[in-house]
Write an enzyme that holds these catalytic residues in place. Structure first.
Site, PDB file in Angstrom:
ATOM      1  N   GLU A   1      -5.214 -37.013  24.875  1.00 28.70           N
ATOM      2  CA  GLU A   1      -6.271 -37.701  25.617  1.00 28.70           C
ATOM      3  C   GLU A   1      -7.642 -37.313  25.062  1.00 28.70           C
ATOM      4  OE1 GLU A   1      -5.955 -37.683  30.011  1.00 28.70           O
ATOM      5  OE2 GLU A   1      -8.094 -37.278  29.937  1.00 28.70           O
TER       6      GLU A   1
ATOM      7  N   CYS B   1      -4.324 -32.184  28.797  1.00 25.83           N
ATOM      8  CA  CYS B   1      -5.151 -30.988  28.587  1.00 25.83           C
ATOM      9  C   CYS B   1      -4.305 -29.910  27.946  1.00 25.83           C
ATOM     10  CB  CYS B   1      -5.616 -30.426  29.920  1.00 25.83           C
ATOM     11  SG  CYS B   1      -7.014 -31.288  30.562  1.00 25.83           S
TER      12      CYS B   1
HETATM   13  N1  ACO Z   1     -12.273 -21.376  14.735  1.00 23.03           N
HETATM   14  C1  ACO Z   1     -11.824 -22.119  13.694  1.00 23.03           C
HETATM   15  N2  ACO Z   1     -10.621 -22.746  13.694  1.00 23.03           N
HETATM   16  C2  ACO Z   1      -9.847 -22.630  14.781  1.00 23.03           C
HETATM   17  C3  ACO Z   1     -10.236 -21.852  15.901  1.00 23.03           C
HETATM   18  C4  ACO Z   1     -11.520 -21.215  15.838  1.00 23.03           C
HETATM   19  N3  ACO Z   1     -11.975 -20.442  16.858  1.00 23.03           N
HETATM   20  N4  ACO Z   1      -9.243 -21.907  16.826  1.00 23.03           N
HETATM   21  C5  ACO Z   1      -8.263 -22.694  16.318  1.00 23.03           C
HETATM   22  N5  ACO Z   1      -8.643 -23.140  15.081  1.00 23.03           N
HETATM   23  C6  ACO Z   1      -7.905 -24.083  14.212  1.00 23.03           C
HETATM   24  C7  ACO Z   1      -7.342 -23.475  12.971  1.00 23.03           C
HETATM   25  O1  ACO Z   1      -7.360 -24.465  11.967  1.00 23.03           O
HETATM   26  C8  ACO Z   1      -5.904 -23.198  13.343  1.00 23.03           C
HETATM   27  O2  ACO Z   1      -5.062 -23.352  12.242  1.00 23.03           O
HETATM   28  P1  ACO Z   1      -4.471 -22.055  11.458  1.00 23.03           P
HETATM   29  O3  ACO Z   1      -3.480 -21.443  12.427  1.00 23.03           O
HETATM   30  O4  ACO Z   1      -3.836 -22.613  10.263  1.00 23.03           O
HETATM   31  O5  ACO Z   1      -5.639 -21.153  11.202  1.00 23.03           O
HETATM   32  C9  ACO Z   1      -5.572 -24.302  14.320  1.00 23.03           C
HETATM   33  O6  ACO Z   1      -6.808 -24.580  14.975  1.00 23.03           O
HETATM   34  C10 ACO Z   1      -4.533 -23.936  15.360  1.00 23.03           C
HETATM   35  O7  ACO Z   1      -4.792 -22.647  15.865  1.00 23.03           O
HETATM   36  P2  ACO Z   1      -3.854 -21.996  16.951  1.00 23.03           P
HETATM   37  O8  ACO Z   1      -3.916 -20.501  16.831  1.00 23.03           O
HETATM   38  O9  ACO Z   1      -2.500 -22.609  16.901  1.00 23.03           O
HETATM   39  O10 ACO Z   1      -4.573 -22.504  18.290  1.00 23.03           O
HETATM   40  P3  ACO Z   1      -4.896 -21.679  19.614  1.00 23.03           P
HETATM   41  O11 ACO Z   1      -3.671 -21.021  20.167  1.00 23.03           O
HETATM   42  O12 ACO Z   1      -6.077 -20.831  19.422  1.00 23.03           O
HETATM   43  O13 ACO Z   1      -5.226 -22.889  20.607  1.00 23.03           O
HETATM   44  C11 ACO Z   1      -6.764 -24.380  21.602  1.00 23.03           C
HETATM   45  C12 ACO Z   1      -6.119 -23.922  20.286  1.00 23.03           C
HETATM   46  C13 ACO Z   1      -5.674 -24.762  22.604  1.00 23.03           C
HETATM   47  C14 ACO Z   1      -7.645 -25.593  21.356  1.00 23.03           C
HETATM   48  C15 ACO Z   1      -7.596 -23.173  22.149  1.00 23.03           C
HETATM   49  O14 ACO Z   1      -8.677 -22.945  21.276  1.00 23.03           O
HETATM   50  C16 ACO Z   1      -8.133 -23.367  23.549  1.00 23.03           C
HETATM   51  O15 ACO Z   1      -7.403 -23.211  24.524  1.00 23.03           O
HETATM   52  N6  ACO Z   1      -9.428 -23.684  23.663  1.00 23.03           N
HETATM   53  C17 ACO Z   1     -10.084 -23.859  24.966  1.00 23.03           C
HETATM   54  C18 ACO Z   1      -9.608 -25.117  25.664  1.00 23.03           C
HETATM   55  C19 ACO Z   1      -9.726 -26.334  24.766  1.00 23.03           C
HETATM   56  O16 ACO Z   1     -10.754 -26.572  24.142  1.00 23.03           O
HETATM   57  N7  ACO Z   1      -8.630 -27.131  24.734  1.00 23.03           N
HETATM   58  C20 ACO Z   1      -8.576 -28.370  23.974  1.00 23.03           C
HETATM   59  C21 ACO Z   1      -9.201 -29.462  24.754  1.00 23.03           C
HETATM   60  S1  ACO Z   1      -8.839 -31.063  24.097  1.00 23.03           S
HETATM   61  C22 ACO Z   1      -7.542 -31.613  25.101  1.00 23.03           C
HETATM   62  O17 ACO Z   1      -7.210 -30.944  26.039  1.00 23.03           O
HETATM   63  C23 ACO Z   1      -6.841 -32.871  24.755  1.00 23.03           C
END
Ligand code: ACO
Ligand code: ZN
Length: 485
Positions: free
Chosen positions: A372, A338
């Site tokens: 995962e 996660c």
């Molecule tokens: N809209 C569009 N693209 C997005 C968004 C958004 N809201 N958020 C992230 N991205 C994409 C972009 O392409 C971005 O690339 P860029 O930096 O070149 O623009 C890329 O993702 C990475 O963005 P980060 O800023 O590094 O990611 P962030 O710190 O926001 O974390 C995460 C991403 C962990 C998925 C976050 O959105 C989160 O915690 N979400 C809620 C929990 C979740 O869904 N976790 C993933 C579950 S899957 C698993 O656990 C295996």
């Protein structure tokens, strides 16, 4: 696939009540029960969107409906009153969904006050078709504390100085009561109970932030009545009010997550926590994470997982930014179970940084890894981005020199080994980049010249392996216990 449609074209729908419903219309309308479908005015779309009634409650004689916008992510679900519904288009639950809701409330439509002007309904299909650069996060308001809360923070803070990475850190947090829910949040979402579909925590306070949760999390029932659940940002113990948090902070001596600091670069650190050795922290982080993860449910055993907590340091301590969990042993090559970046820190590169860190650990283990499944919508976007960048950077390193014309021959296997990204994910990333063709029985890469320019490394946060103090764990055959190498 991303399941959430992007914001669509805005319509200028006036939100005007039209008074009591026409009696003829009312006679034709079914009763309002859980499972009914009805168009609801969605603020971020400024239009009516098909929605399902998930739950119904009555507060001071006013009915409120917890609705899920069809084909939108559940983080946008919300309580609405009837004046946001177009009741003329109310449809009863389908037989399959109504059977699961036969203990639900039934509200005769005639008892409801009024509805709003029916207007152009934004269909989910239309929304999905619009294609978007950014996913709507919904009501995820985060904001800095008020003066009051700032003074709480300074009460709680003691001047902390950045200790040396080799300084011993306390191994565990001050003992706290075990929580009822345990796990790493890595089990697949069952969706069986409608209660878990309704957000139960109104607001949390963590460090400098108030954060509005996105989803249900199984905090003990008595916490769901608090307008704000106050969480100690260092041990993640949750308290019903600010006074309880203050009392807790007089006893809790932590200024960083419990566990070993295994990475530090400037103000960024990672702490490693063993889910077996520090169960209370592991349980608490799972509960916190579940507030922002929908497609996972909690396991009741954190023992098989390690937790990697990303923090940012300042004079008040090491503040949690996000975390990821990892199976101690995975037969499916999972290197991350996660991942969460807390909402105030999202979209700043921390997610990418944690994903890079997870692959760095895999490289040190000499393994190929994959996250995962299933991935959330935001998880998929982040991984796609990471895989594309990692592969393009590897291809860039192998770019032909000026006097050469051909690329050295590279297989998908080679790319997988060089990046520690599983073959299927390499292939998916190459397809996503649209640079792979299947030609005469083999894969051929065809890379447009300007592609590399668009992927120049402009990231503020990159993992610097020389700041990582970590050795992979090994299983000893005799005890089947994990130990550090
Ligand atoms: N809209 C569009 N693209 C997005 C968004 C958004 N809201 N958020 C992230 N991205 C994409 C972009 O392409 C971005 O690339 P860029 O930096 O070149 O623009 C890329 O993702 C990475 O963005 P980060 O800023 O590094 O990611 P962030 O710190 O926001 O974390 C995460 C991403 C962990 C998925 C976050 O959105 C989160 O915690 N979400 C809620 C929990 C979740 O869904 N976790 C993933 C579950 S899957 C698993 O656990 C295996
Ligand atoms: Zn604490």
């Amino acid at each position: 696939m991303v399941t959430e449609p992007a914001p669509t074209k805005l319509t200028d729908t006036p939100l005007e009540p039209i008074g009591p419903l026409d009696t003829k219309v009312v006679q034709c309308l079914p009763k309002m029960t859980e499972g009914c479908l009805v168009p609801v005015y969605m603020d971020i779309q400024q239009a009516f969107v098909p929605a399902e009634i998930v739950s119904i409650r009555e507060i001071n004689g006013v009915h409120e409906f917890y609705i899920h916008y069809v084909n939108y992510n559940r983080r946008l679900d919300e309580w609405v009153t009837v004046d946001r519904m177009n009741l003329k288009e109310l449809t009863p639950p389908s037989s399959s969904s109504s059977s699961s809701n036969n203990i639900s409330h039934e509200i005769p439509v005639t008892s409801l006050p009024r509805t709003v002007q029916p207007s152009t309904t934004t269909t989910a299909a239309a929304a999905a078709a619009s294609g978007a650069a950014e996913l709507p996060l919904g009501n995820t308001t985060t904001f800095f504390l008020s003066d009051d809360a700032d003074s709480l923070n300074s009460d709680l803070s003691r001047a902390a100085t950045l200790p040396s990475l080799t300084d011993p850190l306390p191994a565990t947090a001050t003992p706290i009561a075990p929580t009822i829910a345990r796990g790493n949040g890595n089990a697949h979402h069952s969706g069986a109970h409608s209660i878990t579909k309704v957000k139960n925590i109104n607001m949390i306070h963590l460090g400098r932030y108030f954060i509005k949760p996105w989803y249900f999390s199984p905090y003990p029932e008595e916490f769901t009545a608090s307008s704000v659940v106050y969480i100690c940002e260092f041990c993640l113990k949750y308290c019903k009010d600010v006074e309880a948090l203050k009392r807790h902070r007089t006893k809790c001596t932590l200024f960083h997550p419990p566990g070993n600091e295994i990475y530090r670069n400037g103000t960024i650190s990672f702490f490693e926590i063993d889910g077996r050795k520090n169960k209370s922290y592991a349980h608490n982080i799972c509960l916190l994470a579940k507030l922002f993860l929908d497609h996972k449910t909690l396991y009741y055993d954190t023992d098989p997982f390690m937790f990697y907590i990303l923090t940012e340091f300042d004079a008040q301590g090491f503040h949690i930014v996000g975390y990821f969990s990892k199976d101690k042993e995975s037969s499916e090559d999972y290197n991350l179970s996660c991942i969460l970046t807390l909402p105030p820190y999202q979209k700043k590169g921390y997610g990418h940084f944690m994903i890079e860190f997870s692959y760095t650990l895999s490289k040190l283990e000499g393994k190929i890894g994959t996250p995962e499944k299933p991935l959330s919508d935001l998880g998929l976007l982040s991984y796609r981005r990471y895989w594309s960048e990692a592969i393009l950077q590897t291809l860039l390193k192998h770019k032909p020199k000026d006097n050469e014309t051909d690329y050295p021959s590279l297989s998908i296997n080679d790319l997988s080994e060089m990046t520690a990204i599983k073959k299927e994910d390499v292939l998916a990333a190459l397809q996503n980049l649209n640079i792979i063709r299947y030609h005469q029985g083999s894969y051929v890469l065809s890379i447009p010249k300007d592609l590399f320019d668009s992927y120049q490394d402009k990231r503020r946060l990159r993992v610097d392996a020389k700041n990582l103090f970590w050795t992979p764990r090994v299983t000893t055959k005799s005890t089947n216990q994990f130990q550090s190498k």
